[in-house]
Motif scaffolding. Sequence first.
Motif, PDB file in Angstrom:
ATOM      1  N   VAL A 191      34.019  -5.513  43.961  1.00 38.49           N
ATOM      2  CA  VAL A 191      34.391  -6.734  44.688  1.00 38.49           C
ATOM      3  C   VAL A 191      33.578  -6.828  45.973  1.00 38.49           C
ATOM      4  CG1 VAL A 191      36.718  -6.737  43.731  1.00 38.49           C
ATOM      5  CG2 VAL A 191      36.283  -5.548  45.882  1.00 38.49           C
ATOM      6  N   PRO A 192      33.275  -8.043  46.431  1.00 38.13           N
ATOM      7  CA  PRO A 192      32.537  -8.204  47.695  1.00 38.13           C
ATOM      8  C   PRO A 192      33.327  -7.632  48.867  1.00 38.13           C
ATOM      9  CG  PRO A 192      32.573 -10.251  46.432  1.00 38.13           C
ATOM     10  CD  PRO A 192      33.530  -9.332  45.763  1.00 38.13           C
ATOM     11  N   GLY A 193      32.629  -6.934  49.747  1.00 38.67           N
ATOM     12  CA  GLY A 193      33.276  -6.355  50.916  1.00 38.67           C
ATOM     13  C   GLY A 193      34.000  -5.056  50.657  1.00 38.67           C
ATOM     14  N   GLY A 194      33.852  -4.517  49.485  1.00 40.67           N
ATOM     15  CA  GLY A 194      34.552  -3.278  49.166  1.00 40.67           C
ATOM     16  C   GLY A 194      33.793  -2.019  49.526  1.00 40.67           C
ATOM     17  N   GLU A 195      32.593  -2.186  50.086  1.00 39.84           N
ATOM     18  CA  GLU A 195      31.775  -1.006  50.391  1.00 39.84           C
ATOM     19  C   GLU A 195      32.423  -0.115  51.451  1.00 39.84           C
ATOM     20  OE1 GLU A 195      30.709  -4.057  50.357  1.00 39.84           O
ATOM     21  OE2 GLU A 195      29.198  -4.195  48.754  1.00 39.84           O
ATOM     22  N   GLY A 196      33.075  -0.726  52.443  1.00 41.84           N
ATOM     23  CA  GLY A 196      33.712   0.053  53.509  1.00 41.84           C
ATOM     24  C   GLY A 196      34.816   0.956  52.992  1.00 41.84           C
ATOM     25  N   PRO A 197      35.825   0.394  52.304  1.00 39.83           N
ATOM     26  CA  PRO A 197      36.865   1.253  51.734  1.00 39.83           C
ATOM     27  C   PRO A 197      36.319   2.295  50.769  1.00 39.83           C
ATOM     28  CG  PRO A 197      37.555  -1.043  51.706  1.00 39.83           C
ATOM     29  CD  PRO A 197      36.126  -1.025  52.129  1.00 39.83           C
ATOM     30  N   ALA A 198      35.320   1.900  49.970  1.00 40.50           N
ATOM     31  CA  ALA A 198      34.734   2.855  49.029  1.00 40.50           C
ATOM     32  C   ALA A 198      34.096   4.016  49.769  1.00 40.50           C
ATOM     33  CB  ALA A 198      33.708   2.154  48.144  1.00 40.50           C
ATOM     34  N   MET A 199      33.380   3.718  50.857  1.00 41.89           N
ATOM     35  CA  MET A 199      32.718   4.780  51.613  1.00 41.89           C
ATOM     36  C   MET A 199      33.729   5.713  52.261  1.00 41.89           C
ATOM     37  SD  MET A 199      30.130   6.389  52.534  1.00 41.89           S
ATOM     38  CE  MET A 199      28.872   5.299  51.843  1.00 41.89           C
ATOM     39  N   ARG A 200      34.844   5.185  52.737  1.00 43.42           N
ATOM     40  CA  ARG A 200      35.864   6.053  53.331  1.00 43.42           C
ATOM     41  C   ARG A 200      36.441   7.005  52.297  1.00 43.42           C
ATOM     42  NH1 ARG A 200      36.882   1.251  56.396  1.00 43.42           N
ATOM     43  NH2 ARG A 200      38.424   0.479  54.892  1.00 43.42           N
ATOM     44  N   LEU A 201      36.641   6.508  51.091  1.00 46.95           N
ATOM     45  CA  LEU A 201      37.138   7.379  50.029  1.00 46.95           C
ATOM     46  C   LEU A 201      36.084   8.384  49.598  1.00 46.95           C
ATOM     47  CD1 LEU A 201      39.164   4.872  47.815  1.00 46.95           C
ATOM     48  CD2 LEU A 201      40.036   6.598  49.395  1.00 46.95           C
ATOM     49  N   VAL A 202      34.814   7.996  49.648  1.00 52.51           N
ATOM     50  CA  VAL A 202      33.740   8.941  49.358  1.00 52.51           C
ATOM     51  C   VAL A 202      33.765  10.091  50.364  1.00 52.51           C
ATOM     52  CG1 VAL A 202      31.239   9.252  49.406  1.00 52.51           C
ATOM     53  CG2 VAL A 202      32.225   7.316  48.178  1.00 52.51           C
ATOM     54  N   VAL A 203      33.984   9.766  51.633  1.00 50.02           N
ATOM     55  CA  VAL A 203      34.059  10.804  52.669  1.00 50.02           C
ATOM     56  C   VAL A 203      35.210  11.762  52.383  1.00 50.02           C
ATOM     57  CG1 VAL A 203      34.514  11.227  55.116  1.00 50.02           C
ATOM     58  CG2 VAL A 203      32.981   9.375  54.443  1.00 50.02           C
ATOM     59  N   VAL A 204      36.368  11.211  52.011  1.00 50.54           N
ATOM     60  CA  VAL A 204      37.514  12.055  51.664  1.00 50.54           C
ATOM     61  C   VAL A 204      37.166  12.977  50.495  1.00 50.54           C
ATOM     62  CG1 VAL A 204      39.876  12.066  50.798  1.00 50.54           C
ATOM     63  CG2 VAL A 204      39.213  10.414  52.547  1.00 50.54           C
ATOM     64  N   SER A 205      36.508  12.430  49.472  1.00 51.02           N
ATOM     65  CA  SER A 205      36.143  13.225  48.299  1.00 51.02           C
ATOM     66  C   SER A 205      35.190  14.356  48.669  1.00 51.02           C
ATOM     67  CB  SER A 205      35.499  12.321  47.240  1.00 51.02           C
ATOM     68  OG  SER A 205      36.388  11.337  46.796  1.00 51.02           O
ATOM     69  N   VAL A 206      34.193  14.047  49.488  1.00 50.35           N
ATOM     70  CA  VAL A 206      33.214  15.064  49.884  1.00 50.35           C
ATOM     71  C   VAL A 206      33.884  16.171  50.690  1.00 50.35           C
ATOM     72  CG1 VAL A 206      31.170  15.489  51.291  1.00 50.35           C
ATOM     73  CG2 VAL A 206      31.255  13.477  49.809  1.00 50.35           C
ATOM     74  N   VAL A 207      34.765  15.800  51.607  1.00 45.50           N
ATOM     75  CA  VAL A 207      35.449  16.798  52.434  1.00 45.50           C
ATOM     76  C   VAL A 207      36.304  17.718  51.560  1.00 45.50           C
ATOM     77  CG1 VAL A 207      37.228  17.118  54.199  1.00 45.50           C
ATOM     78  CG2 VAL A 207      35.439  15.412  54.535  1.00 45.50           C
ATOM     79  N   VAL A 208      37.061  17.137  50.644  1.00 47.67           N
ATOM     80  CA  VAL A 208      37.920  17.946  49.764  1.00 47.67           C
ATOM     81  C   VAL A 208      37.070  18.861  48.881  1.00 47.67           C
ATOM     82  CG1 VAL A 208      39.532  17.857  47.831  1.00 47.67           C
ATOM     83  CG2 VAL A 208      39.814  16.297  49.758  1.00 47.67           C
ATOM     84  N   ALA A 209      35.987  18.316  48.318  1.00 46.32           N
ATOM     85  CA  ALA A 209      35.143  19.115  47.433  1.00 46.32           C
ATOM     86  C   ALA A 209      34.482  20.271  48.187  1.00 46.32           C
ATOM     87  CB  ALA A 209      34.080  18.224  46.789  1.00 46.32           C
ATOM     88  N   MET A 210      33.956  20.001  49.374  1.00 54.39           N
ATOM     89  CA  MET A 210      33.303  21.050  50.153  1.00 54.39           C
ATOM     90  C   MET A 210      34.300  22.124  50.581  1.00 54.39           C
ATOM     91  SD  MET A 210      30.086  20.804  50.323  1.00 54.39           S
ATOM     92  CE  MET A 210      29.878  22.044  51.594  1.00 54.39           C
ATOM     93  N   ALA A 211      35.495  21.702  50.996  1.00 46.58           N
ATOM     94  CA  ALA A 211      36.517  22.667  51.394  1.00 46.58           C
ATOM     95  C   ALA A 211      36.892  23.566  50.217  1.00 46.58           C
ATOM     96  CB  ALA A 211      37.743  21.940  51.925  1.00 46.58           C
ATOM     97  N   ALA A 212      37.006  22.971  49.040  1.00 43.39           N
ATOM     98  CA  ALA A 212      37.355  23.746  47.849  1.00 43.39           C
ATOM     99  C   ALA A 212      36.248  24.733  47.498  1.00 43.39           C
ATOM    100  CB  ALA A 212      37.627  22.812  46.675  1.00 43.39           C
ATOM    101  N   LEU A 213      35.002  24.287  47.563  1.00 36.79           N
ATOM    102  CA  LEU A 213      33.878  25.177  47.229  1.00 36.79           C
ATOM    103  C   LEU A 213      33.776  26.332  48.221  1.00 36.79           C
ATOM    104  CD1 LEU A 213      31.144  22.576  46.227  1.00 36.79           C
ATOM    105  CD2 LEU A 213      32.327  24.189  44.724  1.00 36.79           C
ATOM    106  N   LEU A 214      33.945  26.044  49.515  1.00 36.66           N
ATOM    107  CA  LEU A 214      33.876  27.100  50.523  1.00 36.66           C
ATOM    108  C   LEU A 214      35.012  28.097  50.353  1.00 36.66           C
ATOM    109  CD1 LEU A 214      32.900  24.991  53.679  1.00 36.66           C
ATOM    110  CD2 LEU A 214      31.438  26.557  52.383  1.00 36.66           C
ATOM    111  N   ALA A 215      36.208  27.587  50.066  1.00 35.20           N
ATOM    112  CA  ALA A 215      37.344  28.485  49.862  1.00 35.20           C
ATOM    113  C   ALA A 215      37.136  29.347  48.623  1.00 35.20           C
ATOM    114  CB  ALA A 215      38.634  27.669  49.739  1.00 35.20           C
TER     115      ALA A 215
END
Length: 230
Positions: A191-215
């Motif tokens: 949908v138009p204008g959805g890039e912002g919310p999508a990027m915030r969720l991408v940040v959440v995904s990256v943080v969770v994935a990196m934390a899991a890999l480091l642990a």
Amino acid sequence: MAWLGPEEWSAVALSLRVSTWAMLVSLPLGVLTAYALARWRFPGKQLLNGLVHLPLILPPVVTGYLLLLGFGTQGPIGRALEKIGITFAFHWTGAALAAGIMAFPLMVRAIRLSIEAVDPRLEQAAATLGAPKPWVFVTVTLPMILPGILAGAILAFAKAMGEFGATITFVSNIPGQTRTIPSAIYAFLQVPGGEGPAMRLVVVSVVVAMAALLASEAISTRVARRVAGT
């Protein structure tokens, strides 16, 4: 999480719920499977090993379609479970099932490696003293493989958080019901204008994935040091 909107927070909360249940429910079976592959000899062992790792090889959409055939409302297992009030298709429980199956190989592999690192002579020594096999596992094997179990659980949780193909095929993309983080990112990008919310969720995904890999890496390092006796 205040910087997340209501739809985004709903996706994060549902992903945490789905991933937690996927990890907890599959963990006992993961330990049993890993122990069987590491210690037991039986006909069909390689077939079991192949089936366990099959979700890593198959396209996730194929796994989701197979789940739909078996656990859908018209599937043999789905119809039987529906009679006792258990529903998987197009429900968050189905998302947990799909995520658990996709994450299962990573869990089993981590636990299996930790079991194979245990000296079998320690288990044999306990058995010669008269301890039954279940008690040997609980008192000798389990404490030594606990870091591997934790590592496998963490990896499975992270994988479940990122599962998309099998989940969206099996349970669709229903807001508040089956829309996890990956599904929400996909929906926002349509949908138009959805890039912002999508990027915030991408940040959440990256943080969770990196934390899991480091642990997981930290736990694996601890296991290696324990085996080396340092």
